[in-house]
Design an enzyme around this catalytic site. Structure first.
Site, PDB file in Angstrom:
ATOM      1  N   HIS A 355      -1.947  12.859   7.989  1.00 54.76           N
ATOM      2  CA  HIS A 355      -2.414  11.607   7.631  1.00 54.76           C
ATOM      3  C   HIS A 355      -1.291  10.617   8.399  1.00 54.76           C
ATOM      4  O   HIS A 355      -0.385  10.814   8.397  1.00 54.76           O
ATOM      5  CB  HIS A 355      -2.294  11.554   6.158  1.00 54.76           C
ATOM      6  CG  HIS A 355      -1.095  11.497   5.425  1.00 54.76           C
ATOM      7  ND1 HIS A 355      -0.365  10.189   5.024  1.00 54.76           N
ATOM      8  CD2 HIS A 355      -0.286  12.457   4.719  1.00 54.76           C
ATOM      9  CE1 HIS A 355       0.697  10.432   4.565  1.00 54.76           C
ATOM     10  NE2 HIS A 355       0.916  11.778   4.268  1.00 54.76           N
ATOM     11  N   ASP A 365       7.215  10.956   5.429  1.00 57.16           N
ATOM     12  CA  ASP A 365       6.079  11.040   5.046  1.00 57.16           C
ATOM     13  C   ASP A 365       4.985   9.822   5.262  1.00 57.16           C
ATOM     14  O   ASP A 365       5.198   8.878   4.673  1.00 57.16           O
ATOM     15  CB  ASP A 365       6.233  11.154   3.582  1.00 57.16           C
ATOM     16  CG  ASP A 365       4.831  11.386   2.727  1.00 57.16           C
ATOM     17  OD1 ASP A 365       3.953  11.568   3.592  1.00 57.16           O
ATOM     18  OD2 ASP A 365       4.841  11.500   1.617  1.00 57.16           O
ATOM     19  N   GLU A 402      -4.677   8.967   3.106  1.00 62.93           N
ATOM     20  CA  GLU A 402      -4.049   9.881   2.024  1.00 62.93           C
ATOM     21  C   GLU A 402      -3.202   9.609   0.768  1.00 62.93           C
ATOM     22  O   GLU A 402      -3.461  10.287  -0.112  1.00 62.93           O
ATOM     23  CB  GLU A 402      -3.533  10.816   3.179  1.00 62.93           C
ATOM     24  CG  GLU A 402      -3.025  12.421   2.512  1.00 62.93           C
ATOM     25  CD  GLU A 402      -1.781  12.247   1.798  1.00 62.93           C
ATOM     26  OE1 GLU A 402      -1.310  13.501   1.204  1.00 62.93           O
ATOM     27  OE2 GLU A 402      -0.946  11.301   1.553  1.00 62.93           O
ATOM     28  N   GLU A 403      -2.486   8.606   1.127  1.00 62.01           N
ATOM     29  CA  GLU A 403      -1.544   8.166   0.187  1.00 62.01           C
ATOM     30  C   GLU A 403      -2.172   7.676  -1.310  1.00 62.01           C
ATOM     31  O   GLU A 403      -1.784   7.819  -2.211  1.00 62.01           O
ATOM     32  CB  GLU A 403      -0.644   7.288   0.263  1.00 62.01           C
ATOM     33  CG  GLU A 403       0.426   7.862   1.776  1.00 62.01           C
ATOM     34  CD  GLU A 403       1.423   8.769   1.050  1.00 62.01           C
ATOM     35  OE1 GLU A 403       1.278   9.448  -0.060  1.00 62.01           O
ATOM     36  OE2 GLU A 403       2.308   9.260   1.950  1.00 62.01           O
ATOM     37  N   ASP A 431       2.068  17.791   6.729  1.00 59.74           N
ATOM     38  CA  ASP A 431       2.326  16.871   5.875  1.00 59.74           C
ATOM     39  C   ASP A 431       3.892  16.703   5.828  1.00 59.74           C
ATOM     40  O   ASP A 431       4.421  17.506   5.112  1.00 59.74           O
ATOM     41  CB  ASP A 431       1.654  16.746   4.574  1.00 59.74           C
ATOM     42  CG  ASP A 431       1.745  15.547   3.665  1.00 59.74           C
ATOM     43  OD1 ASP A 431       2.396  14.438   4.206  1.00 59.74           O
ATOM     44  OD2 ASP A 431       0.883  15.464   2.805  1.00 59.74           O
ATOM     45  N   HIS A 514       8.393   8.218  -0.502  1.00 58.25           N
ATOM     46  CA  HIS A 514       7.732   7.117  -1.024  1.00 58.25           C
ATOM     47  C   HIS A 514       8.702   5.878  -1.267  1.00 58.25           C
ATOM     48  O   HIS A 514       7.827   4.995  -2.186  1.00 58.25           O
ATOM     49  CB  HIS A 514       6.787   7.486  -1.901  1.00 58.25           C
ATOM     50  CG  HIS A 514       5.622   8.502  -1.850  1.00 58.25           C
ATOM     51  ND1 HIS A 514       4.474   8.669  -2.675  1.00 58.25           N
ATOM     52  CD2 HIS A 514       5.286   9.019  -0.684  1.00 58.25           C
ATOM     53  CE1 HIS A 514       3.646   9.489  -2.107  1.00 58.25           C
ATOM     54  NE2 HIS A 514       4.057   9.765  -0.992  1.00 58.25           N
TER      55      HIS A 514
END
Length: 789
Positions: A355, A365, A402-403, A431, A514
């Protein structure tokens, strides 16, 4: 690049090596001089090895670093200007490599926060921060702490602590007489997918939720916090989606259908994947102010986190108000797709993906995964121009959204469903490729491919092979390849349409996931200095893709898959021994293992002889169809009773874990619910699916008389047939049968194959053929008779 085919006489026994080895599942298997290049004919191994070596030579970590720094700087959150800038940059770079990138767009139901606030309203009033302590110019570009797909709303209530927000945590509260009805629940991240937490809270009557990262899990209790180390500082917030992807991922309004113009869309109130209560993430620095003032009974030791005070259940002294203004609208997600055309089998495709959207900078990420994918594309594109062309098409994808809930990949799979079911060989996901410790997950049929490739790539941290380092970290035992549940872009491929899938990457200890601190600085100082492990990912995934694309027989081991399924069934029966009899389905799994093992061993032998002719290659196409279909056989088109979008009978995410796999999901849920009728149906469905997989393996073993001739040639070359005259007698018989097959003279095929069996028995009695060769050829003779009788 054209390779020169080497000529071998099948009687030159000195050129062929055969041994029986025992793999991790105890299965005897033919080992040939192709070594780890299983699936490749003898004459093709050197060409494949050179193909892979050139890929390794051309890979450059500096390119990955360049891509990573640029893409991360755009802050490519889905639906933003930064995402579009990152998309345009990626397109331009891929075009420089001689590639023709395409953008596949879908119009999906996406939220965007207008204003988010959390206020302590009792016993004092205090506004909580919902953004890290960042310079104003940076904070203006980054989305605040946000739980994507939280409903808008204003809710206020007393605060109750619920540990990790698992079902057992809410049961503990209930046992203690503590109600969360009309309360605000605060829970810490970890132990399950964040979307499960508000789902469970809502089921127990809560009207809002706060989620925080506890320092015991990923903060100062674990080590130095950023910027001095890789762990989460007190102002760091974990953003993330709370879409119930364990019900179905993708656009919540179009389950099972691509979100394109003209498709029927659900009303949001009908969408089962949408969260029920307003939910907001906060930092542990902000959570401390609330939790330190909470009253009530002290929590048990297992609920105590890392903040420096005794945690309490609450529900009295502290009140909190959540005010969430979130705008929902149809917004585009843009997948970036690149194709490396196959030279021989262009319709068959190997898909690699990562992603390309992030939360904040997202250097690890998942800019690391997307930058790695771009480097694979650059190298393959350059090699293609030089004449190194894969035989099957390789598709490289940068998924968007994706998130927010695996949006882009899910819509693409739903859109291309028929093409993928017919032609997709495998999917490999990347990922978070940054880190220093290799990890892999995947279907069991891909384990041996992962092991064999990792033996050929050097580990930057230790200068040993990736496999050796992985083996050592596993306690000098066969390393574990994890099970696939959900939480990344492999989900639609394996769980919805049954494409063999794997997830490949590296990780390092840390807690910046994140947050705004998953940036280039933390990546380059703590996660993957020099981008060396992302470079290793290029080699691993690139080589896996090339083996899947170039192998004469797709390099899957379904005998391993069947053995693992058998073990899962035995464990399930042991757990619920008084409630279910799984002896029939276990026996079926053992039959699948036997048939798959025979198929694999036969064609390992045939490929070791090499010098494949046109008839051989026609036979191999049938075998390759079986290699794709065995995974497809495990799909039930009706889906799981609890969530029909999930169709795989072996793998799905757990309903109360969200990410982690729940093996044998239909059966497990029926047993857990104590529903005898549902258990019976689940067992029947498993038996049918596994029986079908066994039949698929069996039907590909003996395609025609020519395939038996190839097997005779192997046994002759290996010395299992004692002299040339004996082998010639068998092949002469089979050549006649082959002519009858072409004329579709079934009675003559059967009659001559019965004569072939008589000849085999005579040769065995005279000691002219070994037990192994006799057993294999007799099994094939019976298979061909069954086919034509």
């Amino acid at each position: 690049m054209v390779f020169l085919r080497k000529k071998y006489s099948f009687f030159m026994t000195g050129l062929f090596i055969f041994a029986l080895v025992v793999t991790s599942n105890g299965l005897g298997r033919a080992e040939t001089n192709q070594g780890d290049y299983f699936g490749f004919s003898e004459e093709k191994v050197d060409w494949q090895r050179e193909f892979e070596e050139i890929l390794s030579e051309k890979m450059d970590p500096e390119n990955i670093g360049y891509y990573s720094r640029k893409i991360s700087s755009f802050i490519p959150e889905v639906g933003t200007v930064g995402n579009k800038e990152a998309l345009d940059f990626s397109i331009n770079e891929l075009r420089k490599a001689g590639l023709e990138p395409e953008v596949d767009s879908y119009d999906v139901y996406l939220p965007r926060p207008n204003e988010l606030s959390v206020t302590q309203t009792a016993p004092e009033t205090r506004e909580l921060n919902v953004m890290e302590n960042l310079p104003a110019d940076i904070a203006a570009k980054i989305i605040p702490g946000f739980a994507a797909y939280s409903p808008s709303g204003i809710v206020e209530g007393e605060l109750v602590y619920a540990n990790y927000g698992r079902p057992e945590d809410f049961e503990e509260l209930k046992q203690r007489g503590i109600s969360v009805k009309d309360k605000i629940v605060i829970a810490r991240y970890g132990q399950n997918f964040r979307g499960v937490k508000p789902d469970q809270a809502a089921k127990h009557g809560a009207k809002g939720m706060l989620i925080y990262s506890d320092p015991a899990d990923d903060g100062y209790s674990r080590g130095e916090v950023y910027p001095n180390g890789p762990w989460r500082p007190d102002d760091s917030i974990q953003r993330g989606s709370i879409l119930k992807i364990y019900q179905y991922p993708g656009d919540p309004l179009t389950p099972g259908e691509p979100s394109k113009p003209g498709v029927n869309r659900l009303d949001p109130g009908e969408a089962e994947s949408l969260a029920a209560i307003p939910t907001q993430p906060i930092s542990y620095g902000e959570a401390r102010h609330l939790m330190e003032a909470m009253d009530g009974e002290q929590v048990p030791k297992s609920w105590q986190g890392g903040l420096p005070f005794n945690y309490r259940f609450g529900a009295g002294a502290i009140k909190v108000r959540l005010s969430l203004d979130i705008d929902y609208a149809q917004r585009p997600v843009n997948n970036l797709i690149v194709r490396i055309p196959g030279s021989k089998y262009p319709d068959e495709i190997v898909v690699l993906g990562a992603h390309r959207d992030t939360w904040a900078f997202g250097a690890n990420d998942n800019t690391s995964g997307w930058a790695t994918t771009m480097e694979i594309a650059r190298v393959l594109g350059e090699m293609y121009q030089e004449g190194w062309k894969p035989e099957r098409t390789i598709v490289l994808a940068g998924w968007d959204g994706e998130e927010y809930g695996l949006i882009g990949s899910t819509e693409w799979v739903e859109d291309k469903r028929n093409e993928l079911i017919e032609n997709a060989v495998a999917y490999i996901n990347m990922d978070s490729a940054g880190g220093q410790f290799f990890n892999a997950s995947g279907v069991p049929s891909m384990k041996e491919l992962i092991y064999s490739v990792t033996k050929t790539v050097t580990k930057p941290r230790t200068s040993t092979s990736i496999y050796d380092d992985w083996f050592e970290r596993a306690g000098n035992r066969l390393p574990n390849v994890g099970q696939l549940g959900s939480g990344s872009d492999y989900t639609a491929f394996i769980d919805h349409i049954g494409v063999p899938s794997a997830g490949i990457g590296f990780s390092s200890p840390g807690g910046l996931y994140h947050s705004a601190y998953d940036n280039t600085d933390s990546l380059e100082r703590f996660v993957d200095p020099g981008y060396l492990h992302q470079g290793a990912t290029v080699e691993i995934v690139g080589k896996m893709a090339l083996r899947l694309a170039n192998a004469d027989i797709m390099p899957f081991r379904y005998s391993t898959y069947a053995a693992d399924v058998s073990d899962l069934l035995k464990n399930m029966e042991k757990k619920y021994k008084d409630n279910v009899d799984l002896s029939g389905v276990i026996a079926q799994a053992q039959e699948w293992k036997k048939e798959a093992a025979f198929l694999e061993a036969k064609y390992d032998r045939i490929l070791s002889v090499g010098n494949l002719d046109k008839a051989d290659r026609q036979t191999l196409s049938t075998v390759n169809r079986a290699m794709m279909d065995q995974e497809r056989n495990l799909i039930n088109e009706d889906g799981l009773p609890s969530r029909p979008w999930y169709k795989h009978l072996i793998w799905a995410p757990g309903l109360t874990t969200g990410y982690a796999a729940q093996p044998l999901p239909e059966l497990a849920e029926a047993l857990e619910n104590g529903n005898a009728e549902a258990v019976s149906t689940a067992v029947q469905n498993l038996e049918k699916a596994i029986e079908k997989a066994a039949q698929t393996a069996a039907s590909a073993q003996t395609v025609n008389a020519s395939s038996i001739i190839s097997h005779v040639n192997y046994f002759a070359a290996n010395g299992d047939i004692k002299n040339n005259q004996t082998a010639r007698a068998l092949t002469t018989h089979l050549t006649a049968v082959s002519q009858f097959e072409k004329k579709e003279l079934g009675e003559k095929v059967v009659k001559h194959m019965e004569g072939f069996k008589v000849l085999l028995n005579q040769q065995k009695k005279s000691g002219l053929i070994t037990e192994e060769a006799y057993g294999a050829l007799m099994k094939e003779a019976n298979g061909l008779i069954k086919k034509w009788d």
